[in-house]
Every structure is written in C-alpha cells, then in structure tokens.
Write a protein that holds these residues in place. Structure first.
Motif, PDB file in Angstrom:
ATOM      1  N   CYS A 292       0.500  -1.081  -0.237  1.00  0.00           N
ATOM      2  CA  CYS A 292      -0.112  -0.095  -0.771  1.00  0.00           C
ATOM      3  C   CYS A 292       0.686   1.432   0.258  1.00  0.00           C
ATOM      4  N   ASP A 296      -3.282   6.095  -0.803  1.00  0.00           N
ATOM      5  CA  ASP A 296      -3.970   5.252   0.070  1.00  0.00           C
ATOM      6  C   ASP A 296      -3.757   5.280   1.395  1.00  0.00           C
ATOM      7  N   ILE A 298      -2.776   3.909   5.222  1.00  0.00           N
ATOM      8  CA  ILE A 298      -1.888   2.773   5.950  1.00  0.00           C
ATOM      9  C   ILE A 298      -2.465   2.730   7.531  1.00  0.00           C
ATOM     10  N   GLY A 324      -4.982  -1.445   5.230  1.00  0.00           N
ATOM     11  CA  GLY A 324      -4.838  -0.123   3.575  1.00  0.00           C
ATOM     12  C   GLY A 324      -6.590  -0.395   3.827  1.00  0.00           C
ATOM     13  N   VAL A 354      -5.056   0.654  -4.253  1.00  0.00           N
ATOM     14  CA  VAL A 354      -4.457  -0.691  -2.712  1.00  0.00           C
ATOM     15  C   VAL A 354      -5.547  -1.796  -3.396  1.00  0.00           C
TER      16      VAL A 354
END
Length: 364
Positions: A292, A296, A298, A324, A354
């Motif tokens: 990821c 996006d 995490i 993710g 992701v």
C-alpha cells in the motif's frame, strides 16, 4: 444537525486515530480536551455540510507540527482560541463554524473542544479524509483555495499572522515558525465560505470516524473480531500481521520521520514488512511486494483490541495488524497524485490503488 456527547467523542477519537494513518496528533490528549470542553460548556452541535449557509465564514482549526512533540508539550486549548480569535479579528467577520482540516487523533478533536468553548457548531467535513503532513495537502488546495490568511499560536502566548503568495509557501514559512515555537503550534487556516466548503470538502468524515470507533467498541463488548469490523466499515484490506522488530524514529525539520519493521506471524511468517512514515504512514512493503502507498491509507492496529497505534506509539515487540484503505477519489486525480503521491515523498514507486495491490500484489 445533532448533538455530540461524551460517548460520541469517545467513538470519534478512536475512528479519527485510525483514519489519521498514524498522524494527526495524540488521540488521548485530543479526547481529553474534547471531553473536558463538553463537561464545562455542554454538548457540541454537529452540522451536515448542507446545513451551512453559502455566505457563512467557516474556519478549520488544527495542530501543526510533529506528533512526537506532544508527548512532552500538550496543548492547553488556549492556543487554539487565540489563533481563532486573532484570525476573526483580522477578517473583520464573525466566524459561523469550525471544522477539522484532517482526520487525526488530536486534529479531529481540537475543533470539537474549540467549538464547545466558543459556542460554535462544527461542520461534518474535512479536507483530506485522512491525515497528511503538509498544509497544502488538502482538497481545498486542489481546488485553488488559499490557505491564508492564517494564524499560528503557541503555549507562550505568541501569535503569528501569515499572508503568503501560495499554499506551498504557507507550508514552508509556517513550518519554520512552528519549529521556533517548540515543534508544535495551533493554527486557524483556510478561511472559506460555506459554498466553498460544500464544493471542496470531504463530507461526513466525523460520522465515519464515529462509526469506526463504535464498531471497535461493540466488537469488544460482543467478543467479535474488531479487525474484521474495521475492515467492513472502512472498506479496507488486511495487509500484514506481525510483531514490531525495530522502530527507527526521529523528529527533524518539524516532522516525525522513520521506519517501523514488522516480522511476520501466522500466515505471514518468514516475511518482513517495512512501514515508512512522515507523521503519517505513507508506504508499506515487504522485501518482495508493495502492499500500500500514499495517498491510500495505511493503519497499524493492535492485534488484540483493534485499536489504532500512532507513529509515536509504535513499540518494540507489539503484535499488530497493518491494514490498507482506499483514499477519497479526489486524491486519485492527476493533481492529487502530484501533491500527495509516492514520488512527492521521495519513494521510487508508482501509485497503484490498494484494491489492485490486494488482488494481485506487485513485486519490487
């Protein structure tokens, strides 16, 4: 419109820390500030973005600086008030409402505490749908909205009013001032009309945070798996399970930067994961696979409780689940990737959503 009480604050704090992807300030401190404000001033009014008049003045309030600094320098709340009042005086117009500029433990809570104290509503909208480390990393910037005039305030009583030529210069000058103010400062920034907030902001962010926090709380009460509940609410993907084997973290140039290393357990045994962060988690990869990458989201969660762990809270030996989540579509545009994609942060990888990485993985 609805009222936020203590339970809502508890749930929002948890969900905000998760969507904050490791950054956005200490969730515990933020929660205490908001709970104390409710105790003193009463419940907070939360408005849907459509309930804000088009010509109303809305000003986000937030903390700027390295989250690690807050372990030793917690805000009192007076700094946020000073920043807000100074900006209102400069603009010569009454501020109708405040809002969070990002999702994050402190930065979702600070506007709630400030609103309770000043008797203002909070708008259920932000400018990221997550947390990012720099001031220009908001959807407002993508739409050409100016960050200034803005005000910074510290715990000593200093305030600074900025008017800059563009939002990148706002970040540079404000970051330098924040470092001089002790590594963190409270800010009032991006003054906007209700019309601009409706067009440019990411709506229902506090509602989503509350739903995530509530899901974790109820999972614990019902002996359910909190990780599964989080993944449902956030439409996320499990990336890795492991034990923290190393944490390399330092505060420099006004940011908390570093790498957390996880040794895989269960089905991930034999693999090693690195999570790189700059206030927020930005890239997750094993020796062979990219899992990821920014923009996006995490998040690092405690494997037992499902509670999010901030970048400053990662500890050696902790058993964690790394997940993710897809970012808001605005960040997946060409300009969005230019502003907050991996290349901006110096990572030599291309952005891949992701959900695509979760399907097939990408070797590196």
């Amino acid at each position: 419109m609805r009222k936020l009480g203590k339970q809502e604050i508890e749930d929002i704090a948890v969900g905000a820390a998760l969507l904050g992807t490791g950054g956005g300030g200490d969730p515990y401190i933020g929660k205490l500030m908001a709970l104390q404000a409710i105790e003193e001033y009463g419940e907070i009014t939360l408005l849907d973005v459509d309930e804000v008049p088009d010509d109303a003045l809305v000003v986000p309030s937030a903390m700027m600086g390295a989250p690690t600094v807050m372990l030793e320098k917690a805000p009192s709340g007076e700094e946020a008030t000073a920043a807000f009042k100074n900006l209102e005086a400069y603009l010569g117009k009454k501020i109708f409402a405040t809002m969070p500029i990002e999702a994050g433990g402190l930065n979702s809570m600070l506007p709630l505490a400030l609103a309770a104290k000043l008797g203002l509503p909070v708008v259920d909208v932000d400018g990221m749908g997550r947390a990012f480390p720099e001031l220009q990393m908001v959807t407002f910037y993508l739409d050409g909205v100016a960050a200034t005039p803005m005000v910074l305030a510290d715990e000593k009583g200093n305030t600074s009013l900025l008017s800059t030529i563009n939002n990148v210069w706002t970040e540079r000058i404000a970051r330098a001032a924040t470092i001089e103010m002790g590594g963190s400062a409270m800010i009032a920034i991006y003054p906007m009309t209700g019309k601009i907030v409706k067009e440019s902001g990411i709506s229902n962010i506090l509602k989503l945070e509350e739903e995530i926090g509530k899901a974790i709380r109820l999972a614990k009460q019902n002996n359910a798996d909190p990780i599964k509940e989080v993944l449902k609410k956030a439409e996320g993907f499990e990336l890795f399970r492991g034990k923290v084997s190393d944490i390399n973290r330092k505060t420099e140039t006004g940011f908390a930067r570093g790498v957390a290393t996880f040794e895989g357990i269960n089905e991930y045994k034999g693999e090693t994961l690195e999570v790189r962060f700059q206030n927020e988690h930005l890239l997750a990869q094993t020796e062979q696979r990219l899992l990821c990458v920014t923009p996006d989201l995490i998040a690092v969660l405690d494997a037992e409780t499902g509670l999010p762990i901030t970048t400053e809270g990662i500890r050696y030996g902790a058993r964690c689940v790394v997940i993710g989540m897809p970012c808001h579509p605005k960040w997946r545009t060409e300009k969005g990737i230019e502003v907050v994609g991996p290349k901006y942060f110096g990572y030599d990888v291309d952005y891949i959503p992701v959900e695509e990485l979760a399907k097939k993985g990408v070797t590196i």
